[in-house]
Design an enzyme around this catalytic site. Structure first.
Site, PDB file in Angstrom:
ATOM      1  N   TYR A 218       1.068  13.756   0.851  1.00 45.68           N
ATOM      2  CA  TYR A 218       0.672  14.427   2.082  1.00 45.68           C
ATOM      3  C   TYR A 218       0.866  15.938   1.978  1.00 45.68           C
ATOM      4  O   TYR A 218       1.229  16.597   2.941  1.00 45.68           O
ATOM      5  CB  TYR A 218       1.427  13.830   3.290  1.00 45.68           C
ATOM      6  CG  TYR A 218       1.285  12.332   3.352  1.00 45.68           C
ATOM      7  CD1 TYR A 218       0.061  11.755   3.681  1.00 45.68           C
ATOM      8  CD2 TYR A 218       2.343  11.480   3.009  1.00 45.68           C
ATOM      9  CE1 TYR A 218      -0.093  10.368   3.703  1.00 45.68           C
ATOM     10  CE2 TYR A 218       2.193  10.099   3.027  1.00 45.68           C
ATOM     11  CZ  TYR A 218       0.974   9.554   3.370  1.00 45.68           C
ATOM     12  OH  TYR A 218       0.823   8.189   3.380  1.00 45.68           O
TER      13      TYR A 218
ATOM     14  N   GLU B  95       0.828  -1.212   0.000  1.00 42.00           N
ATOM     15  CA  GLU B  95       0.000   0.000   0.000  1.00 42.00           C
ATOM     16  C   GLU B  95       0.860   1.258   0.000  1.00 42.00           C
ATOM     17  O   GLU B  95       0.818   2.055   0.939  1.00 42.00           O
ATOM     18  CB  GLU B  95      -0.875   0.016   1.263  1.00 42.00           C
ATOM     19  CG  GLU B  95      -1.669  -1.239   1.499  1.00 42.00           C
ATOM     20  CD  GLU B  95      -2.344  -1.248   2.882  1.00 42.00           C
ATOM     21  OE1 GLU B  95      -1.920  -0.482   3.773  1.00 42.00           O
ATOM     22  OE2 GLU B  95      -3.287  -2.028   3.053  1.00 42.00           O
ATOM     23  N   PRO B  96       1.632   1.462  -1.042  1.00 41.31           N
ATOM     24  CA  PRO B  96       2.495   2.642  -1.037  1.00 41.31           C
ATOM     25  C   PRO B  96       1.718   3.918  -1.340  1.00 41.31           C
ATOM     26  O   PRO B  96       0.805   3.920  -2.165  1.00 41.31           O
ATOM     27  CB  PRO B  96       3.478   2.356  -2.178  1.00 41.31           C
ATOM     28  CG  PRO B  96       2.695   1.497  -3.119  1.00 41.31           C
ATOM     29  CD  PRO B  96       1.728   0.706  -2.284  1.00 41.31           C
TER      30      PRO B  96
ATOM     31  N   ARG C 279       3.466   7.485  -0.339  1.00 44.74           N
ATOM     32  CA  ARG C 279       4.571   8.424  -0.527  1.00 44.74           C
ATOM     33  C   ARG C 279       5.518   7.995  -1.655  1.00 44.74           C
ATOM     34  O   ARG C 279       5.955   8.808  -2.454  1.00 44.74           O
ATOM     35  CB  ARG C 279       5.353   8.497   0.798  1.00 44.74           C
ATOM     36  CG  ARG C 279       6.355   9.600   0.865  1.00 44.74           C
ATOM     37  CD  ARG C 279       7.209   9.479   2.137  1.00 44.74           C
ATOM     38  NE  ARG C 279       6.486   9.125   3.316  1.00 44.74           N
ATOM     39  CZ  ARG C 279       6.062  10.008   4.233  1.00 44.74           C
ATOM     40  NH1 ARG C 279       6.305  11.286   4.088  1.00 44.74           N
ATOM     41  NH2 ARG C 279       5.420   9.595   5.302  1.00 44.74           N
TER      42      ARG C 279
ATOM     43  N   TYR D  38       5.616  18.115  11.412  1.00 44.38           N
ATOM     44  CA  TYR D  38       6.680  17.126  11.699  1.00 44.38           C
ATOM     45  C   TYR D  38       8.081  17.725  11.669  1.00 44.38           C
ATOM     46  O   TYR D  38       9.052  16.991  11.699  1.00 44.38           O
ATOM     47  CB  TYR D  38       6.671  16.001  10.652  1.00 44.38           C
ATOM     48  CG  TYR D  38       5.329  15.413  10.316  1.00 44.38           C
ATOM     49  CD1 TYR D  38       4.612  14.681  11.249  1.00 44.38           C
ATOM     50  CD2 TYR D  38       4.796  15.556   9.033  1.00 44.38           C
ATOM     51  CE1 TYR D  38       3.390  14.126  10.915  1.00 44.38           C
ATOM     52  CE2 TYR D  38       3.575  14.999   8.693  1.00 44.38           C
ATOM     53  CZ  TYR D  38       2.879  14.289   9.645  1.00 44.38           C
ATOM     54  OH  TYR D  38       1.674  13.744   9.308  1.00 44.38           O
TER      55      TYR D  38
ATOM     56  N   CYS E 270      -0.956  33.464  10.751  1.00 36.90           N
ATOM     57  CA  CYS E 270      -0.523  34.015  12.039  1.00 36.90           C
ATOM     58  C   CYS E 270      -0.202  32.918  13.043  1.00 36.90           C
ATOM     59  O   CYS E 270      -0.947  32.709  14.002  1.00 36.90           O
ATOM     60  CB  CYS E 270      -1.556  34.980  12.585  1.00 36.90           C
ATOM     61  SG  CYS E 270      -3.210  34.466  12.209  1.00 36.90           S
TER      62      CYS E 270
HETATM   63  N1  LLP Z   1      -1.181   1.813   4.666  1.00 36.34           N
HETATM   64  C1  LLP Z   1      -1.564   2.211   5.887  1.00 36.34           C
HETATM   65  C2  LLP Z   1      -2.358   1.321   6.719  1.00 36.34           C
HETATM   66  C3  LLP Z   1      -1.201   3.496   6.340  1.00 36.34           C
HETATM   67  O1  LLP Z   1      -1.553   3.885   7.548  1.00 36.34           O
HETATM   68  C4  LLP Z   1      -0.423   4.345   5.509  1.00 36.34           C
HETATM   69  C5  LLP Z   1      -0.051   5.684   5.939  1.00 36.34           C
HETATM   70  C6  LLP Z   1      -0.063   3.873   4.240  1.00 36.34           C
HETATM   71  C7  LLP Z   1      -0.447   2.599   3.859  1.00 36.34           C
HETATM   72  C8  LLP Z   1       0.752   4.688   3.286  1.00 36.34           C
HETATM   73  O2  LLP Z   1       2.002   4.973   3.818  1.00 36.34           O
HETATM   74  P1  LLP Z   1       3.162   5.565   2.894  1.00 36.34           P
HETATM   75  O3  LLP Z   1       3.501   4.523   1.854  1.00 36.34           O
HETATM   76  O4  LLP Z   1       2.676   6.799   2.254  1.00 36.34           O
HETATM   77  O5  LLP Z   1       4.275   5.802   3.824  1.00 36.34           O
HETATM   78  N2  LLP Z   1       1.087  12.522   6.970  1.00 36.34           N
HETATM   79  C9  LLP Z   1       2.315  11.797   7.199  1.00 36.34           C
HETATM   80  C10 LLP Z   1       2.207  10.361   6.784  1.00 36.34           C
HETATM   81  C11 LLP Z   1       1.088   9.612   7.467  1.00 36.34           C
HETATM   82  C12 LLP Z   1       0.998   8.191   6.993  1.00 36.34           C
HETATM   83  C13 LLP Z   1      -0.216   7.529   7.524  1.00 36.34           C
HETATM   84  N3  LLP Z   1      -0.397   6.205   7.067  1.00 36.34           N
HETATM   85  C14 LLP Z   1       3.433  12.537   6.479  1.00 36.34           C
HETATM   86  O6  LLP Z   1       3.183  13.570   5.879  1.00 36.34           O
HETATM   87  O7  LLP Z   1       4.598  12.109   6.547  1.00 36.34           O
END
Ligand code: LLP
Length: 408
Positions: free
Chosen positions: A360, A260-261, A263, A303, A331
């Site tokens: 994101y 489940e990519p 990012r 973050y 602000c």
């Molecule tokens: N699958 C599940 C169950 C998840 O919770 C997430 C992300 C993903 C897949 C996708 O993850 P990725 O491949 O994108 O790393 N807002 C934060 C990231 C929060 C991620 C939440 N879950 C940021 O801006 O770094």
């Protein structure tokens, strides 16, 4: 492809999100290729960038979708993702969301607690349906990432412990309304080390083996998302090593690997383009104030995330490079986009490009300070097109105006 950001700024205005769809496709293909020879489904994590055109781009390549709300499920369906490739995850699904997911006959609902399992069972019973489910296991592995995006430790709210998962699978197997088909884990996001993933995959694969011994046959091994990307100079995981480690963990098992990519597919294929409004100094401190803000890109504020930031055409600029904080007009002192960035003197209207903003970025944007949300543009095969119009003030207040009208 090379993108003419100046032209885009003239044509669509700023702040503007710009995406390179060719690059998204290349990343998808690289990951899919890494799993070649194994049964796999790449379920794009819609939360990373939920624009319908982005989801559609991946759907056209064969991707499924990982969704965490019924809104995301509906987006995936609207963008053309086949329902049998949609996974519905998330720690708190409402009954109406569960019912809708069952009606749409998606691939599986990912359970995150025993209580939720009972709800899914009773909603399915009322509807006379069987719910295909997977269970999110919390393997208690430290993913070594930012604490806010770490999810695989018992101290995090996600998933259930191994023993609880076992009990839930046994219950589900005996329920006429539940059909266990998958197992899921996701230990965190922006992972740059393979070891924690390998460790988690081994733990969860062991659970699959022990379930198989009691006649519970899992078909989908969902390893979540989390593949890290380069924001600065970090070393990240190669998709081929990632696929190899997972393949090793499930050796001898007949499973479809689901990943489940979010990012990985989108971050470095997106930019936030903005414009300098003013410069100012407070004592020794230099600020460059731009027309994008934390409501557009929250990651630095939330973050302290680093996003490479550049002044376009900086090399043609005369003058000394002096460190500046690039900040927005909101602000809040936390409203910054880059800190201590060495910049030549800037003037109003100069363009500033913020890199790695495809994941994101827009999806976490909002209307704080009553700012309209940015427009989004996609570039592909040398052509760029608008994929989301700039929000207008009228659109921003539409629902509230309606309320006032109804009242009065
Ligand atoms: N699958 C599940 C169950 C998840 O919770 C997430 C992300 C993903 C897949 C996708 O993850 P990725 O491949 O994108 O790393 N807002 C934060 C990231 C929060 C991620 C939440 N879950 C940021 O801006 O770094």
């Amino acid at each position: 492809m090379s993108i003419d950001f100046e032209r885009l700024a003239q044509r669509y205005g700023t702040p503007l999100y710009v995406y390179d769809f060719d690059r998204m496709r290349e990343s998808y293909e690289k990951l899919k290729e890494a799993f070649a020879g194994r049964k796999s489904l790449i379920a794009y994590a819609v939360k990373a960038n939920s624009n319908l055109s982005v989801i559609e781009r991946f759907a056209n390549l064969g991707a499924g979708a990982d969704c965490v709300s019924i809104g995301e499920v509906k987006r995936a369906l609207a963008a053309g993702v086949e329902s049998y490739k949609i996974i519905f995850s998330g720690v708190g699904k409402r009954d109406d969301e569960i019912a809708e997911a069952l009606r749409e006959d998606i691939l599986m609902i990912n359970l995150e607690s025993e209580a939720e399992m009972r709800h899914v069972e009773s909603v399915a019973r009322e509807m006379g349906r069987v719910a295909r489910i997977s269970i999110r296991v919390n393997p208690d592995v430290d993913p070594k990432t930012h604490p806010y995006i770490s999810t695989g430790l018992h101290e995090n709210k996600f998933g259930v412990e191994i023993d609880m998962a076992k009990r839930m699978y046994i219950y589900a197997k005996n329920s006429a309304q539940l059909e266990p088909v998958g197992i899921h884990f996701h230990i965190g996001s922006q992972l740059t080390e393979l070891e924690p993933i390998r460790e988690a995959a081994l733990i969860v694969a062991d659970l699959v083996r022990s379930l198989s011994a009691i006649d519970i046959d899992i078909r989908f091994f969902d390893v979540g998302g989390g593949l890290g990307v380069v924001y600065d100079d970090e070393e990240t995981i190669e998709p081929s090593d990632y696929a190899e480690a997972i393949g090793e963990a499930i050796r001898g098992l007949d499973l479809t690997i689901v990943c489940e990519p979010g990012r990985y597919l989108t971050a470095n294929a997106g930019w936030l383009l903005c414009k300098v409004l003013y410069e100012k100094r407070n004592g020794d401190k230099r600020f460059v104030i731009v027309d994008a803000a934390m409501n557009d890109l929250l990651r630095p504020s939330l973050y302290k995330a680093y996003h490479r930031t550049e002044l376009l055409n900086a090399s043609q600029r005369e003058g000394e490079l002096i460190p500046a904080d690039v900040v927005g007009p909101i602000c809040e002192s936390g409203d910054w986009l880059a800190k201590g960035l060495p910049l030549p003197p800037t003037k109003s209207g100069d363009l500033v490009l913020i890199h790695s903003a495809g994941a994101y970025g827009f999806s976490m944007s909002g209307n704080y300070n009553s700012r309209n949300r940015a427009a989004e543009v996609a570039c592909e095969g040398g052509e760029c097109r608008l994929i989301r119009e700039r929000e207008s003030f009228e659109e921003q207040i539409r629902l509230e105006k309606e309320y006032l009208r109804k009242r009065g």
